[in-house]
Design a protein around this motif. Structure first.
Motif, mmCIF file in Angstrom:
data_model
loop_
_atom_site.group_PDB
_atom_site.id
_atom_site.type_symbol
_atom_site.label_atom_id
_atom_site.label_comp_id
_atom_site.label_asym_id
_atom_site.label_seq_id
_atom_site.Cartn_x
_atom_site.Cartn_y
_atom_site.Cartn_z
ATOM 1 N N GLY A 269 0.847 -1.191 0.000
ATOM 2 C CA GLY A 269 0.000 0.000 0.000
ATOM 3 C C GLY A 269 0.878 1.233 0.000
ATOM 4 N N CYS A 270 0.549 2.203 -0.867
ATOM 5 C CA CYS A 270 1.350 3.438 -0.928
ATOM 6 C C CYS A 270 1.071 4.272 0.321
ATOM 7 N N HIS A 271 2.124 4.779 0.939
ATOM 8 C CA HIS A 271 1.959 5.553 2.171
ATOM 9 C C HIS A 271 1.437 6.951 1.918
ATOM 10 N N THR A 272 1.566 7.420 0.674
ATOM 11 C CA THR A 272 1.167 8.784 0.375
ATOM 12 C C THR A 272 -0.249 8.851 -0.187
ATOM 13 N N CYS A 273 -0.535 8.046 -1.214
ATOM 14 C CA CYS A 273 -1.844 8.161 -1.848
ATOM 15 C C CYS A 273 -2.759 6.992 -1.502
ATOM 16 N N GLY A 274 -2.219 5.946 -0.867
ATOM 17 C CA GLY A 274 -3.060 4.854 -0.387
ATOM 18 C C GLY A 274 -3.282 3.721 -1.373
ATOM 19 N N ARG A 287 8.033 1.826 -7.207
ATOM 20 C CA ARG A 287 7.393 3.108 -6.954
ATOM 21 C C ARG A 287 5.901 2.996 -7.223
ATOM 22 N N CYS A 288 5.123 3.812 -6.532
ATOM 23 C CA CYS A 288 3.670 3.786 -6.685
ATOM 24 C C CYS A 288 3.292 4.223 -8.104
ATOM 25 N N ILE A 289 2.374 3.483 -8.744
ATOM 26 C CA ILE A 289 2.016 3.828 -10.118
ATOM 27 C C ILE A 289 1.228 5.134 -10.183
ATOM 28 N N ARG A 290 0.663 5.547 -9.077
ATOM 29 C CA ARG A 290 -0.128 6.773 -9.116
ATOM 30 C C ARG A 290 0.685 8.004 -8.710
ATOM 31 N N CYS A 291 1.418 7.929 -7.583
ATOM 32 C CA CYS A 291 2.092 9.140 -7.092
ATOM 33 C C CYS A 291 3.614 9.042 -7.172
ATOM 34 N N HIS A 292 4.134 7.888 -7.592
ATOM 35 C CA HIS A 292 5.582 7.677 -7.750
ATOM 36 C C HIS A 292 6.381 7.735 -6.457
#
Ligand SMILES: [Zn+2]
Ligand SMILES: [Zn+2]
Length: 469
Positions: A269-274, A287-292
């Protein structure tokens, strides 16, 4: 309702490939909702029928977000961590609060902050002088810490919020919106305007018996700013914001199961955008596909890093208590006072409430925080479902109270700037100010590097899910 293929143009090539591989399925599942005009006026759940999954930041449990009404929040069913908090008109609300807070900050730095008068000698300071005076006493690091936490970082944060929400309100995000959205969550713990207010009150009560103190316009403006800044940070709805930035959100990978951990399914789970992301083979570069934002199943070397920071903070706590934190010169007579010495002095003068505030902020909080972190690091391997929740609560308290220790550093900054009446009465900073500031920063970093998900790791998840290894 019309189905549209997902817009992959905003993702880098390697991520776009993930989406292109299954376009039909994605289109059918309405991965991304069609752009609608009032982009920010409907909450995410009103714009997608898909279940939106989240992995808890603190225990890694995967759950589906329920539809939320304004004022409601979704908590993790396992540890109670708040996954999403929904507000009415989040963009308008946080933009209005941020603009007002910024105006209050401008007022706070433009007018006199406080003035004092002792036997006809008076001095008036502006807010920024609390930092600049320290540079004159060879305390540049403390000066930087003060100016950054009370003026620079809050101003950057507020301008970021305004930039972001302005773009969302006019339906087309402004450039760098994603980078700004990402940095906001990293900046938040370092905004200390509220702590500074307590520091200002403590300093003023401390000198009220010795000199005449008058509060300037800037003091009240700064109080308003501190309250508005907290309101702004609380008003941000990260889930809504990230959903609106893309007009939708990519689904969790196919087959993701709820009621188990993300790590057990090789997800993170991304810590920034969830967002829940698949963890690639080379997990280091994920890296997160949404917020990198970089992704980790668990913070790498979390315990080792936390131990190192705990030891560094403990070492710094020794000079912080041995050396004087400030030196008071009164009628040519200079008396250095340590943190504990200052507390005893205040208690002897009868200022019990102030003595208590300083004692709690400078002794109980840092020592309690270090003891709590040491204990968490020691017992993390022996946790179970029953005690894990209590330990997570302890971790949350540790993380929350850390910044309040800065009170004593701010007291020194304010008194040093304000009490400038030569040999009649003046205060200079002692070496302990830097050491104590370092303790605060190191304990805050220690709490940040500790991964609370480790507390929940020892009891194996009840369902093993799609384990890839
Ligand atoms: Zn949880
Ligand atoms: Zn993300």
């Amino acid at each position: 309702m019309r189905n549209i293929p997902p817009d992959t143009s905003r993702f880098p090539e390697k991520y776009a490939a993930i989406f292109r591989a299954v376009p039909d399925r994605l289109a059918k599942q309405r991965l991304l909702t069609p752009p609608i005009s009032d982009v920010d006026h409907a909450p995410p759940e009103a714009r997608t029928q898909r279940r939106r999954l989240r992995a808890c930041h603190e225990c890694d449990w995967v759950s589906a977000l329920p539809p939320l009404k304004p004022g409601e929040k979704a908590n993790c069913p396992r540890c109670g961590y708040t996954l999403v908090r929904r507000h009415r008109y989040p963009a308008q609300r946080s933009m209005a609060l941020a603009i007002t807070a910024l105006i209050a900050l401008i007022a706070a730095i433009s007018f006199p902050f406080v003035s004092f008068n002792v036997s006809g000698v008076s001095n008036r300071i502006e807010l920024t002088q609390t930092a600049t005076t320290l540079i004159g006493f060879d305390q540049p690091l403390v000066a930087i810490a003060v100016i950054m936490t009370i003026v620079v970082l809050p101003a950057v944060y507020l301008m970021g919020v305004i930039w972001l929400q302005f773009g969302l309100l006019r339906d087309s995000p402004l450039p760098f919106s994603r980078d700004i959205a990402r940095s906001l969550s990293h900046l938040a713990p370092w905004l200390m305007a509220d702590v500074f207010i307590i520091g200002a009150l403590v300093s003023l009560i401390k000198i009220a018996s010795m000199a005449q103190v008058e509060l300037g316009v800037s003091f009240w403006a700064f109080c308003a700013f501190a309250v508005l800044l907290i309101a702004t940070t609380q008003s941000l709805d990260a889930d809504w914001m990230w959903f609106s930035l893309d007009d939708g959100e990519p689904l969790a990978p196919k087959g993701t199961r709820t009621a188990t951990t993300a790590a057990a399914q090789n997800l993170a789970g991304c810590h920034t955008c969830g967002l829940i992301n698949p963890m690639p083979a080379q997990a280091k570069k994920a890296r997160c596909i949404r917020c990198h934002e970089p992704l980790h199943n668990r913070i790498p070397h979390s315990l080792q890093r936390t131990w190192a920071l705990i030891i560094a903070a403990t070492v710094m706590y020794i000079p912080a208590n041995l050396y004087p934190i400030m030196i008071t010169t009164s009628l040519g007579d200079s008396s250095p006072s340590t943190i504990i010495g200052g507390v005893v002095e205040l208690a002897q003068m009868g200022s019990w409430p102030i003595a208590a505030v300083i004692f709690i902020a400078s002794v109980i909080v840092p020592v309690g925080k270090l003891v709590a972190l040491v204990w968490l690091c020691l017992v993390v391997a022996r946790s179970n479902e029953i005690n894990a929740r209590k330990r997570t609560v302890l971790y949350r308290i540790t993380e929350f109270i850390g910044r309040w220790s800065m009170v004593d550093v701010f007291v020194v900054a304010i008194l040093v700037a304000l009490i400038r009446a030569g040999s009649l009465m003046s205060i200079t900073p002692g070496p302990a100010a830097l050491a104590f500031g370092a303790v605060v920063v190191l304990t805050m970093l220690a709490a940040m590097t500790f991964d609370p998900r480790l507390i929940w790791d020892t009891p194996p998840p009840r369902y093993s899910g799609n384990v890839d290894d």
